[in-house]
Design a protein around this motif. Structure first.
Motif, PDB file in Angstrom:
ATOM      1  N   GLY A   1       5.445   0.553   0.371  1.00 28.62           N
ATOM      2  CA  GLY A   1       5.033   1.640  -0.544  1.00 28.62           C
ATOM      3  C   GLY A   1       4.766   1.138  -2.067  1.00 28.62           C
ATOM      4  O   GLY A   1       4.741   1.748  -3.155  1.00 28.62           O
ATOM      5  N   LYS A   2       4.390   0.048  -1.975  1.00 28.44           N
ATOM      6  CA  LYS A   2       4.142  -0.652  -3.259  1.00 28.44           C
ATOM      7  C   LYS A   2       2.573  -0.469  -3.521  1.00 28.44           C
ATOM      8  O   LYS A   2       1.604  -0.836  -2.834  1.00 28.44           O
ATOM      9  N   THR A   3       2.520  -0.130  -4.823  1.00 28.40           N
ATOM     10  CA  THR A   3       0.973   0.440  -5.267  1.00 28.40           C
ATOM     11  C   THR A   3       0.206  -0.808  -6.096  1.00 28.40           C
ATOM     12  O   THR A   3       1.118  -1.630  -6.791  1.00 28.40           O
ATOM     13  N   ALA A   4      -0.909  -0.880  -5.986  1.00 23.78           N
ATOM     14  CA  ALA A   4      -1.859  -1.447  -7.121  1.00 23.78           C
ATOM     15  C   ALA A   4      -2.902  -0.826  -7.582  1.00 23.78           C
ATOM     16  O   ALA A   4      -3.558   0.057  -7.023  1.00 23.78           O
ATOM     17  N   LEU A   5      -3.407  -1.189  -8.743  1.00 22.10           N
ATOM     18  CA  LEU A   5      -4.476  -0.781  -9.431  1.00 22.10           C
ATOM     19  C   LEU A   5      -5.318  -1.951  -9.913  1.00 22.10           C
ATOM     20  O   LEU A   5      -4.904  -3.003 -10.547  1.00 22.10           O
ATOM     21  N   SER A   6      -6.721  -2.080  -9.405  1.00 18.82           N
ATOM     22  CA  SER A   6      -7.405  -3.049  -9.691  1.00 18.82           C
ATOM     23  C   SER A   6      -8.699  -2.694 -10.797  1.00 18.82           C
ATOM     24  O   SER A   6      -9.302  -1.774 -10.820  1.00 18.82           O
ATOM     25  N   LEU A   7      -8.657  -3.896 -11.785  1.00 19.08           N
ATOM     26  CA  LEU A   7      -9.500  -3.487 -12.483  1.00 19.08           C
ATOM     27  C   LEU A   7     -10.890  -4.873 -12.692  1.00 19.08           C
ATOM     28  O   LEU A   7     -10.473  -5.829 -12.016  1.00 19.08           O
TER      29      LEU A   7
ATOM     30  N   VAL B   1      -4.942  -8.902  -2.381  1.00 17.93           N
ATOM     31  CA  VAL B   1      -3.640  -7.993  -2.798  1.00 17.93           C
ATOM     32  C   VAL B   1      -3.305  -7.269  -1.520  1.00 17.93           C
ATOM     33  O   VAL B   1      -2.126  -7.104  -1.421  1.00 17.93           O
ATOM     34  N   GLU B   2      -4.487  -6.421  -0.944  1.00 19.29           N
ATOM     35  CA  GLU B   2      -4.125  -5.681  -0.005  1.00 19.29           C
ATOM     36  C   GLU B   2      -3.535  -6.276   1.350  1.00 19.29           C
ATOM     37  O   GLU B   2      -2.610  -5.869   1.670  1.00 19.29           O
ATOM     38  N   ARG B   3      -3.741  -7.569   1.465  1.00 15.27           N
ATOM     39  CA  ARG B   3      -3.345  -8.142   2.777  1.00 15.27           C
ATOM     40  C   ARG B   3      -1.728  -8.562   2.265  1.00 15.27           C
ATOM     41  O   ARG B   3      -1.121  -8.722   3.091  1.00 15.27           O
ATOM     42  N   ALA B   4      -1.646  -8.617   1.204  1.00 17.79           N
ATOM     43  CA  ALA B   4      -0.058  -9.043   0.670  1.00 17.79           C
ATOM     44  C   ALA B   4       0.789  -7.983   0.610  1.00 17.79           C
ATOM     45  O   ALA B   4       2.037  -8.019   0.282  1.00 17.79           O
ATOM     46  N   GLY B   5       0.168  -6.506   1.043  1.00 23.49           N
ATOM     47  CA  GLY B   5       0.880  -5.537   1.330  1.00 23.49           C
ATOM     48  C   GLY B   5       1.062  -4.545   0.179  1.00 23.49           C
ATOM     49  O   GLY B   5       1.728  -3.530   0.406  1.00 23.49           O
ATOM     50  N   PHE B   6      -0.016  -4.689  -0.572  1.00 23.42           N
ATOM     51  CA  PHE B   6      -0.037  -3.396  -1.736  1.00 23.42           C
ATOM     52  C   PHE B   6      -1.109  -2.544  -1.372  1.00 23.42           C
ATOM     53  O   PHE B   6      -2.054  -2.805  -0.640  1.00 23.42           O
ATOM     54  N   GLU B   7      -0.815  -1.192  -1.602  1.00 20.60           N
ATOM     55  CA  GLU B   7      -1.722  -0.178  -1.419  1.00 20.60           C
ATOM     56  C   GLU B   7      -2.453   0.205  -2.659  1.00 20.60           C
ATOM     57  O   GLU B   7      -1.923   0.354  -3.639  1.00 20.60           O
ATOM     58  N   HIS B   8      -3.838   0.217  -2.639  1.00 20.33           N
ATOM     59  CA  HIS B   8      -4.595   0.554  -3.955  1.00 20.33           C
ATOM     60  C   HIS B   8      -4.569   1.723  -4.301  1.00 20.33           C
ATOM     61  O   HIS B   8      -5.111   2.630  -3.494  1.00 20.33           O
TER      62      HIS B   8
END
Ligand SMILES: C[S@@+](CC[C@H](N)C(=O)[O-])C[C@H]1O[C@@H](n2cnc3c(N)ncnc32)[C@H](O)[C@@H]1O
Length: 412
Positions: free
Chosen positions: A94-100, A111-118
């Protein structure tokens, strides 16, 4: 007409000379969605010279693909390198990421493969946005005008994002550019800092060319990146080498890793090399990084080496389909019998379009691999546009290593 003959390396004394001699030219009048493109002011005579080079080159490619050129010298290569092997998928907790400044998605993939959901990705170039959508139909991609970071109010994501990440354009700092830092209007670090302040993620990763870590920019970094965030984040800086994470290329990148909580910053450990090139004892890694020829599955020459740093074809005064960065890189590719100019769209075209000196011509999927992307990552756009997205990217396995190190801390 045949392709332009290769110049003797010793005659070329600057990157520009190499480019001029070797790169395939896309005329500067061609409209570009790349924010880096700075069309050169040309005289009519110069423009005509470039037009002729371009015409000759197009004609050489056309006749080769029509089977009218010299017979192919190389079999279609079957690569040994699969970057996905370097990035085992971590389960999202359930860890989220935002990409700039997402570009073609190098940092995003790691970042996705490391387990974050964008939760969202922002990129001004429409083709790069299309690449991200094609690669991941479930990503929430804003591109073109909607992707312009300068126009986004990030407060709506406040408190919802675990990791904010991005590599603001490196041109203001790159050794290949004029290094005007904050005087360069493409300097987007202030926007990155604004997004961190508005979103207040638990952690952030900001990435750039190693030149940003050089003494020349130390004042810039402390005044424009560290100081504005120092009150709310604990920031550490690390420069990493892509080949130490299994990517068959010499490519360094600097990362700024910030945590809101001091306890997390104290717990963070920078990623340790997983691969070595040369002497294993030097970096403590146990796995050998593949060389360029081995990675691409080319027949052995009795020696191999890492690829030189590849360039982005979107920078500079005109677009090219060359990945050459320097005269030294030209020499390295020559010794590896690889032709880095006029990169072909795919492997069959590369095989059919025999390089003047008989060396192995690269294709877009080959260059993607050299940069650590899976060879089927669906770059959208003409060849120079695909190469631009590749050349701008953080090698995904390197991004994975950094994002994983952050995930290790956030998961605790
Ligand atoms: C160094 S590249 C990022 C590469 C990306 N991190 C990757 O790993 O693939 C910087 C990107 O910023 C984009 N860019 C430049 N100005 C922008 C802006 N104002 N808003 C959004 N994106 C922008 C460029 O088009 C380029 O794709």
């Amino acid at each position: 007409m045949p392709e332009r003959p290769m110049q003797q390396p010793h005659l070329a004394d600057s990157i520009d000379v190499v480019e001029e001699a070797l790169s395939e030219v896309v005329l500067s009048r061609i409209p570009s969605t790349s924010p880096f493109h700075q069309p050169r002011q040309l005289t009519e005579a110069e423009r005509e010279r470039f037009r002729k080079m371009s015409r000759d080159s197009r004609e050489a490619r056309r006749s080769a693909l029509a089977g009218e050129g010299p017979a192919p010298l190389h079999e279609i290569n079957r690569p040994n390198f699969n970057p996905i092997d370097l990035m085992p998928q971590r389960q999202a907790e359930g860890k989220t990421a935002l990409s700039l400044f997402s570009g073609g998605g190098g940092l995003d993939l790691g970042v996705e493969r490391a387990g974050f959901e964008h939760s969202a990705s922002f990129e001004i170039m429409s083709e790069a946005g299309d690449t991200l959508r094609k690669a991941r139909s479930n990503w929430n991609v804003f591109s073109g005008e909607d992707g312009d970071v300068r126009k986004v109010d990030f407060r709506k994501w406040r408190g919802d994002i675990d990791l904010l990440h991005g590599g603001p354009p490196c041109q203001p700092f790159s050794n290949a550019g004029r290094q005007r830092g904050h005087l360069d209007e493409r300097d987007m670090w202030p926007q990155f800092v604004r997004a961190v302040k508005e979103i207040r993620p638990a952690a952030f990763i900001g990435e750039n060319v190693p030149a940003l870590a050089s003494p020349k920019f130390s004042q810039y970094v402390s005044e424009n990146i560290i100081a504005p965030l120092a009150g709310s984040y604990h920031i550490q800086q690390v420069t990493l080498q892509a080949s130490e994470f299994g990517v068959p290329q010499v490519r360094k990148r600097v990362f700024f890793v910030g945590f809101r909580l001091k306890r997390m910053a104290n717990a963070w450990v920078q990623p340790a090399p997983t691969h070595y090139w040369g002497e294993p004892s030097l970096n403590g890694a146990e796995q050998r990084c593949m060389g360029l020829r081995e990675a691409l599955g080319l027949p052995g020459l009795g020696f191999d080496d890492l690829s030189p740093t590849i360039r982005s074809s979107l920078t500079g005064p005109r677009h090219t389909t060359s990945i050459l960065n320097s005269v030294a890189a030209q020499r390295k590719f020559e010794s590896l019998q690889v032709w880095p100019n006029g990169v072909a769209a795919d492997r069959p075209s590369a095989r059919a379009f025999v390089a003047k000196n008989g060396h192995f011509r690269l294709s877009v999927p080959d260059v993607a691999l050299i940069q650590g992307f899976p060879e089927d990552w669906p770059f959208v756009g003409a060849t120079y546009m695909a190469l631009g997205q590749i050349g701008n990217a953080v090698p995904p396995p390197l991004a994975y290593a950094v994002a994983s190190s952050v995930m290790d801390v956030l998961e605790k």
